[in-house]
Design an enzyme around this catalytic site. Structure first.
Site, PDB file in Angstrom:
ATOM      1  CG  ASP A  71      -2.085   1.017   1.263  1.00 55.39           C
ATOM      2  OD1 ASP A  71      -2.936   0.901   0.379  1.00 55.39           O
ATOM      3  OD2 ASP A  71      -2.122   2.032   2.253  1.00 55.39           O
ATOM      4  CD  GLU A 125      15.263 -13.443   3.978  1.00 58.82           C
ATOM      5  OE1 GLU A 125      14.419 -13.876   4.671  1.00 58.82           O
ATOM      6  OE2 GLU A 125      15.942 -12.401   4.411  1.00 58.82           O
TER       7      GLU A 125
END
Ligand code: GLC
Length: 553
Positions: A210, A261
Site C-alpha cells: 500500500d 529469501e
C-alpha cells in the site's frame, strides 16, 4: 513457449478480492475468509482460471478506512475469520493452483495500534519516535499550535493532528486515525520486516504494498512547493517532500531481499500518484509496480493508444508492467467506460475491455465483480461509508469509493447468495439478473467472455509473455497489437466504437485463426483471416497459423 512456473508473477492473472464484499459465511452481512474459501472454485481451474488472489486487508482494524487502518499486522480480524481459517484458505487456494497475495499496509497504522498507543503516551518511551512527531511551527494569536509544515492529508485537511498528551503534532498522510510510521527509525523497519517474514513462513506468495512510495519523507519535513489553482487542495502542492524520496530505493532493496529469501515470491507496489515513468523506475524482477495510466483513459482508440504507447516507452522491453483497469478505489469499468457515450452498451464495452486487460503486455489485475460486468452502485450521501466521501463537498471533491465496493452477487435471491443477512453496503439494483449463476448459464455473458479469454491465455503462452508491438489497424477507431515469440504470433484487434469497423492491419502476415474474442461467433474471416469487419465494440484475438498441427487445432 514453455510455461515457467516460477514466472507466474509475469504470466499469471491476479484477481483482487475485497474480502468484506466477496462472500459472507455467517450472516453478519460482511464477507469473510470462510466465504471466500467456499467460492474458490469460481476462481480456480474449473472456473475463471486465475493464478493468484490479492486480498485487500484482513487484519484487525477499527475499520475507519475499511481495513487500511491496521491495528495488528500479524493477525486476522475476527470479523474475517480465525487464524485457522486463514491457513485453510492458503491450503485450499494452493490445492487449486491459486497463489495468495496479502495487502501490506506499512506506511501507517491505525491509531489504535499498540505501537501508536505507546508512542503517543510519552516523548521518551521506547516507541517515542516510531511515528512522525513534531513541535508546532508557532502559535496563532489565540495560542493555538500551528502545524509544522504545509503538508496535506490526501483525505482532506492538514496532514497534522495535535496530540495534547505529548504536546506535539503527528503526521498522517491519510486519516487522523492512520498515523504515518517513521521508516527512518531502524526498529520500525525491523518490526515490519519480521511481520513480512512471518507471513512468508505461513505460505503467503506475495504482497501488495500500500502507498509504498510514501514510506519515506524528507528528513527535515520541509514544506511542499505550492502551485496555483486546482480543484483538489492536494493538487495545489507539488509533493516533492512527502513522498518519492531518493533513499526509498535502498529501502525497497531491503524489503525485496526479504521477499526473495523464498523462491517464487513476489510483490506489487501501489504507486501513490505518478505516471508510467515513475512506476517503471521502481519496478524490478519479481517486484511489480502498478501503473494506473490505463485506468485514467476514456474509452477511445485514441486515448488508449496514446496511453499504451507511453507505458511501453516508459517500461521498455526489460521491465514488466501491470495492467490495471479497476480496483477498490476507482469507478468500475462498465460504468466508467461504458456510460460515457450515449446508447453505448456497457456490457459490450466491458467485454472489449476484458480483451485489452488480458492481452496487453503486463500482469493483469482483475478486480472482483468485473468478470460479471458489475456497475458502480449509487450510495446516497447520507449512507456514505468511505471516510473522505463523508467530508466531501465543493472545497474537497471526492469520488465515493463505496460505489465500487458492492457485494458480489452470486445468485438470484434476496442476499444475492452473498449473505443470508443484511449486506454491509448496498447490492447493485440488477443483482437478480447480474450474478455469477445467471452469467455462467449464458455463453454470451461477460463472465463467459472472461473465461474464454483466460483459457486462450493458458493455451497460448505468447499472449502472456510474448513481445509487444502496436501496429496500424488501418482504421483510426480500432487498436491493433501483436504479441510474438519466435514464430508464434497473436494479433489483437479492438473496435472502440459502436459501429462496424473494417480493418486491414499493416505489417502482419497470416494466415490467422481465431483464439478468443468478445463475441461467441466469429466475424466473417476471409481465407487467411484479413481484412475483416469487426462488429460494434468487437475485439478479437487471432493466432498465426504456422503448422499443420495448429491448423487442425
Ligand atoms: C491505498 C488504498 C486505499 C487506502 C489508502 C490508505 O491507496 O488503495 O484504499 O484508503 O491506501 O491506506
Amino acid at each position: 513457449m514453455a510455461t515457467d512456473e516460477s514466472a507466474w508473477w509475469r504470466t499469471g492473472v491476479v484477481y483482487q478480492v475485497y474480502p468484506r464484499s466477496f462472500a459472507d459465511s455467517d450472516g453478519d452481512g460482511i464477507g469473510d475468509i470462510p466465504g471466500l474459501i467456499a467460492h474458490l472454485d469460481h476462481l480456480g481451474p474449473d472456473g475463471l482460471g486465475i493464478d493468484a488472489i490479492w486480498l485487500s486487508p484482513i487484519y484487525p482494524s477499527p475499520g475507519l478506512d475499511l481495513g487500511y487502518d491496521v491495528a495488528d499486522h500479524a493477525a486476522i480480524d475476527p470479523i474475517m475469520g480465525s487464524d485457522g481459517d486463514f491457513d485453510r484458505l492458503v491450503r485450499e487456494a494452493h490445492d487449486r493452483g491459486i497463489r495468495v497475495i496479502l495487502d501490506l499496509v506499512m506506511n501507517h497504522t491505525s491509531d489504535q495500534h499498540p505501537w501508536f498507543a505507546a508512542s503517543r503516551a510519552s516523548r521518551d518511551g521506547a516507541r517515542a519516535d516510531w511515528y512522525l512527531w513534531r513541535d508546532p511551527a508557532s502559535r496563532d494569536p489565540g495560542g493555538r499550535p500551528r502545524p509544522p509544515n504545509n503538508w496535506l492529508s490526501f483525505f482532506g485537511g492538514s496532514a497534522w493532528t495535535w496530540e495534547p498528551t505529548r504536546g506535539q503534532f503527528y503526521l498522517h498522510t491519510f486519516l487522523p486515525g492512520q498515523p504515518d510510521l517513521n521508516w527512518r527509525q531502524p526498529a520500525v523497519r525491523a518490526a515490519l520486516y519480521s511481520i513480512v517474514r512471518g507471513w512468508l513462513a505461513r505460505g503467503v506468495d506475495g504482497f501488495r504494498l500500500d502507498v509504498f512510495n510514501a514510506f519515506l519523507k524528507d528528513p527535515d519535513l520541509a514544506s511542499n512547493p505550492v502551485v496555483g489553482a486546482a480543484a483538489r487542495p492536494w493538487d495545489r502542492q507539488i509533493h516533492v517532500n512527502d513522498k518519492d524520496q531518493p533513499d526509498l530505493a535502498y529501502l525497497l532493496d531491503q524489503f525485496r531481499a526479504i521477499v526473495d529469501e523464498r523462491k517464487g515470491r513476489m510483490s506489487v507496489g501501489e504507486l501513490f500518484e505518478g505516471g508510467p515513468e515513475t512506476a517503471a523506475r521502481y519496478t524490478s524482477e519479481r517486484h511489480l509496480v502498478f501503473d494506473f495510466s490505463l485506468i485514467e483513459q476514456d474509452w477511445s482508440a485514441e486515448a488508449f493508444g496514446r496511453a499504451i504507447d507511453a507505458r511501453e516507452a516508459a517500461f521498455g522491453p526489460d521491465r514488466w508492467p501491470t495492467v490495471v483497469l479497476s480496483n477498490h478505489d476507482r469507478s468500475r469499468q462498465a460504468t466508467r467506460l461504458g456510460t460515457v457515450r450515449m446508447r453505448a452498451d456497457p456490457d459490450a464495452i466491458a467485454k472489449a475491455a476484458a480483451v485489452v486487460l488480458m492481452t496487453l503486455r503486463g500482469t493483469p489485475f482483475l478486480y472482483y465483480g468485473e468478470e460479471i460486468g458489475l456497475r458502480d452502485v449509487m450510495i446516497p450521501s447520507s449512507e456514505a461509508i468511505d471516510p473522505p466521501a463523508r467530508t466531501a463537498g465543493p472545497r474537497f471533491p471526492w469520488w465515493n469509493r463505496d460505489q465500487c465496493r458492492s457485494p458480489m452477487p452470486w445468485a438470484p435471491g434476496p442476499g444475492a447468495g452473498f449473505t443470508t443477512g443484511r449486506p454491509w453496503i448496498r447490492l447493485g439494483v440488477d443483482h437478480e439478473v447480474r450474478n455469477v449463476a445467471c452469467q455462467a448459464a449464458d455463453p454470451e455473458s461477460v463472465l463467459e467472455t472472461y473465461r474464454r479469454l483466460l483459457r486462450a491465455r493458458r493455451a497460448n503462452p505468447t499472449l502472456c509473455s510474448g513481445r509487444f508491438a502496436r501496429i496500424d489497424s488501418g482504421n483510426a477507431d480500432v487498436l491493433a497489437w501483436t504479441r510474438s515469440h519466435e514464430d508464434d504470433q497473436a494479433l489483437v484487434l479492438v473496435n472502440f466504437t459502436g459501429d462496424p469497423a473494417r480493418v486491414a492491419p499493416v505489417g502482419v502476415r497470416g494466415p490467422w485463426r481465431p483464439l478468443a474474442g468478445t463475441h461467441l461467433s466469429w466475424p466473417d474471416l476471409p481465407a487467411g483471416g484479413l481484412p475483416l469487419t469487426l462488429r460494434p465494440y468487437e475485439a478479437v484475438v487471432l493466432g498465426r497459423v504456422q503448422t499443420a498441427l495448429a491448423q487442425s487445432g
